[in-house]
Structure formats: structure tokens, C-alpha cells
Motif scaffolding. Structure first.
Motif, short mmCIF file in Angstrom:
data_model
loop_
_atom_site.label_atom_id
_atom_site.label_comp_id
_atom_site.label_asym_id
_atom_site.label_seq_id
_atom_site.Cartn_x
_atom_site.Cartn_y
_atom_site.Cartn_z
N VAL A 50 0.86 -1.19 0.00
CA VAL A 50 0.00 0.00 0.00
C VAL A 50 0.89 1.24 0.00
O VAL A 50 1.89 1.28 0.72
N THR A 51 0.53 2.23 -0.78
CA THR A 51 1.23 3.51 -0.75
C THR A 51 0.29 4.62 -1.19
O THR A 51 -0.83 4.37 -1.64
N GLN A 52 0.75 5.86 -1.02
CA GLN A 52 -0.05 7.00 -1.47
C GLN A 52 0.06 7.16 -2.99
O GLN A 52 1.03 6.71 -3.60
N ARG A 53 -0.93 7.80 -3.54
CA ARG A 53 -0.86 8.20 -4.95
C ARG A 53 -0.84 9.73 -4.98
O ARG A 53 -1.84 10.38 -4.69
N LYS A 54 0.33 10.30 -5.31
CA LYS A 54 0.47 11.75 -5.38
C LYS A 54 0.71 12.16 -6.83
O LYS A 54 1.70 11.76 -7.44
N VAL A 55 -0.20 12.96 -7.36
CA VAL A 55 -0.04 13.47 -8.73
C VAL A 55 0.60 14.85 -8.63
O VAL A 55 0.00 15.78 -8.09
N PRO A 56 1.86 15.00 -9.10
CA PRO A 56 2.60 16.25 -8.87
C PRO A 56 2.08 17.45 -9.66
O PRO A 56 2.37 18.59 -9.31
N GLN A 172 10.00 4.59 9.92
CA GLN A 172 10.15 4.19 11.31
C GLN A 172 8.82 4.14 12.04
O GLN A 172 8.54 3.21 12.80
N GLU A 173 7.96 5.14 11.80
CA GLU A 173 6.65 5.17 12.46
C GLU A 173 5.81 3.98 12.03
O GLU A 173 5.13 3.34 12.85
N ALA A 174 5.86 3.64 10.73
CA ALA A 174 5.09 2.50 10.23
C ALA A 174 5.63 1.19 10.80
O ALA A 174 4.85 0.29 11.14
N THR A 175 6.95 1.09 10.91
CA THR A 175 7.56 -0.12 11.48
C THR A 175 7.11 -0.30 12.93
O THR A 175 6.79 -1.42 13.36
N CYS A 200 -2.46 1.23 8.85
CA CYS A 200 -1.07 1.60 9.20
C CYS A 200 -0.64 2.86 8.47
O CYS A 200 -0.11 3.79 9.06
N LEU A 201 -0.91 2.91 7.16
CA LEU A 201 -0.54 4.08 6.37
C LEU A 201 -1.29 5.32 6.85
O LEU A 201 -0.70 6.39 7.01
N GLY A 202 -2.60 5.17 7.09
CA GLY A 202 -3.38 6.31 7.57
C GLY A 202 -2.93 6.78 8.93
O GLY A 202 -2.91 7.99 9.22
N SER A 203 -2.53 5.83 9.80
CA SER A 203 -2.10 6.19 11.15
C SER A 203 -0.81 7.00 11.14
O SER A 203 -0.71 8.01 11.83
N VAL A 204 0.18 6.57 10.35
CA VAL A 204 1.47 7.28 10.36
C VAL A 204 1.39 8.62 9.65
O VAL A 204 2.15 9.54 9.96
N LEU A 205 0.44 8.74 8.71
CA LEU A 205 0.30 10.01 7.99
C LEU A 205 -0.70 10.93 8.66
O LEU A 205 -0.79 12.11 8.32
N GLY A 206 -1.50 10.37 9.58
CA GLY A 206 -2.47 11.18 10.31
C GLY A 206 -3.58 11.72 9.44
O GLY A 206 -4.03 12.85 9.64
#
Length: 247
Positions: A50-56, A172-175, A200-206
Motif C-alpha cells: 500500500v502507498t499514497q498516490r500523489k499526482v505532482p 520508522q513510524e510505520a515499522t 497503518c498508512l493512515g495512522s502514520v500520515l495522520g
């Protein structure tokens, strides 16, 4: 000017403390260049990334922006870091996978592909005329003997199998998040594995996500194929996560 600054001009020069500063800079570039965080998780019969999708840029076609790549029908990779280096690594992985199958007559196992990419990365640390690729590879695939598997390859050439791991800006936060659940991870079903990785991804990114703001890909079962979840499937998991939070 500090004494140590004389030892970071070439990748092949050790400092008196035994450090390779150019490799440390490569790790820093790999974790911060894209600004993304990637999560990889292995459940009982599933491996998920899982990862973010960022369109620059708003002018870019959104579907063309991705850090998740298909290597073979049963192996995929989430590459975080400098996107040009990620594309170079993915191209080499596809070549190595095709070359292995041509030579030996069967599909390359994920661990063999990870070892090959790690060996190539390690060679780049030995010569001043080369530059290590500033990307971390989270490989998920199906092993004929052990089923779904997760492996991580870093710029220095380390490669290891994981129950769960992360890469990128919030590694580190995700780990730390995954370590608290390490006893239960291997018993997770497909749905639990996907949702834990998203949480997990939502938690570390808030932050909370919409279906078009993250990428989710998986392999399931010993005969499973690597595939990316559709936006509708991701929305279903996000709704289920929201329902569980409200319960």
C-alpha cells in the motif's frame, strides 16, 4: 570544515569511523525524494503493498502516476524513492525475470529476484564511477513452496524476507505500528491484511483517504496473481475500516 567532509567525495572511500557517507546520502534520498510512504504486509495467504498516490501536476493524467509495478504475473514491486531510479530498477527486474525463465524454463522465485537485484545494488557501492539507485524495493510475490512472500531490497544491497515492513518518509513510524501487531500478522485473512496495511498508512500520515488517493496491490494464495485493486475495491475496504472504527 569537519574532518569527515573529506570522506564523502567518493562512494568507495571509508571514513575513519568505518562509514560510507555516499551510501548514507543514498538512503536519505531513497526515503525522502518521493515524499511517499510504502507498507508491505504478509498475512496467512496474502501479501499486500500500500502507498499514497500523489499526482505532482494537475495536467498529468492521474492513472499514469504509480509506484506499484508488475514484474511477472506472480511478482510485483512497490518502489519508493527517486522515480527515475525506480523505473530503472523495475526495468532491470523485468529483464532479469525474463532472462531467468528463458534460461531455466520456469518462473523466477521472488527470493531469487530479490537476491539478484541486491547483488546488482551492492556492485554499485564498490566503484567511484557508479551511483547507487536511490530507491527501496518492496517485492511481493508467490513462492511455489511457501506461498505469498514479502522481501525488501535497499540501495546498499541488503535483502531480507519480512512479515511486514515499510519504506519512505514515515518508515520508522510505520515499522513501530507493525511491530505491535507482529504476533497476529501471519494469521490475518486477505481482508484483514489489506485493511491493516491501509490503517497503518493512515495512522502514520495522520489522515483519512479516498479510493483514488492510495494504491493497493496484492497476491493471494499459491496460485494467485499480482494485481492492483480497483478504486471501487479500495473504497469498500475504506468503508469497512470506517465502520469498524465507529463500532
Amino acid at each position: 570544515m569537519s574532518r569527515d567532509s573529506n570522506y564523502d567525495h567518493h562512494i568507495s572511500i571509508f571514513s575513519p569511523q568505518g562509514r560510507l557517507y555516499q551510501m548514507e546520502y543514498a538512503f536519505k534520498a531513497a526515503s525522502s525524494a518521493s515524499g511517499l510512504t510504502g507498507i508491505a504486509l504478509r498475512g496467512s495467504d496474502t501479501a499486500v503493498v500500500v502507498t499514497q498516490r500523489k499526482v505532482p501536476d494537475r495536467l498529468i493524467v492521474p492513472d499514469s502516476v504509480s509506484h506499484v509495478f508488475n514484474i511477472t504475473p506472480k511478482i510485483g514491486v512497490l518502489a519508493t524513492g527517486m522515480i527515475a531510479d525506480c523505473h530503472s530498477a523495475v526495468q532491470r527486474m523485468r529483464y532479469e525475470a525474463a532472462d531467468f525463465e528463458f534460461k531455466y524454463g520456469y518462473a523466477i522465485p521472488p527470493a531469487v529476484l530479490a537476491k539478484r537485484m541486491a547483488d546488482l545494488a551492492q556492485v554499485n557501492t564498490q566503484s567511484a564511477s557508479m551511483r547507487p539507485l536511490a530507491c527501496v524495493l518492496l517485492i511481493v510475490g508467490v513462492d511455489e513452496e511457501s506461498g505469498p512472500t514479502v522481501l525488501k531490497v535497499d540501495p546498499a544491497g541488503h535483502y531480507l524476507p519480512f512479515k511486514g515492513t515499510a519504506s519512505g518518509a514515515k518508515e520508522q513510524e510505520a515499522t513501530n505500528f507493525l511491530e505491535k501487531r507482529v504476533e497476529r500478522i501471519e494469521s490475518y485473512t486477505f481482508e484483514e491484511t489489506v485493511r491493516t496495511a491501509i490503517v497503518c498508512l493512515g495512522s502514520v500520515l495522520g489522515s483519512d483517504f479516498r479510493g483514488n488517493e492510495i494504491e493497493v496491490a496484492c497476491v493471494q494464495g499459491k496460485e494467485g496473481r499480482f494485481r492492483c485493486l480497483t478504486e471501487e475495491e479500495i473504497e469498500e475496504h475504506l468503508n469497512a475500516i470506517a465502520d469498524d472504527a465507529d463500532a
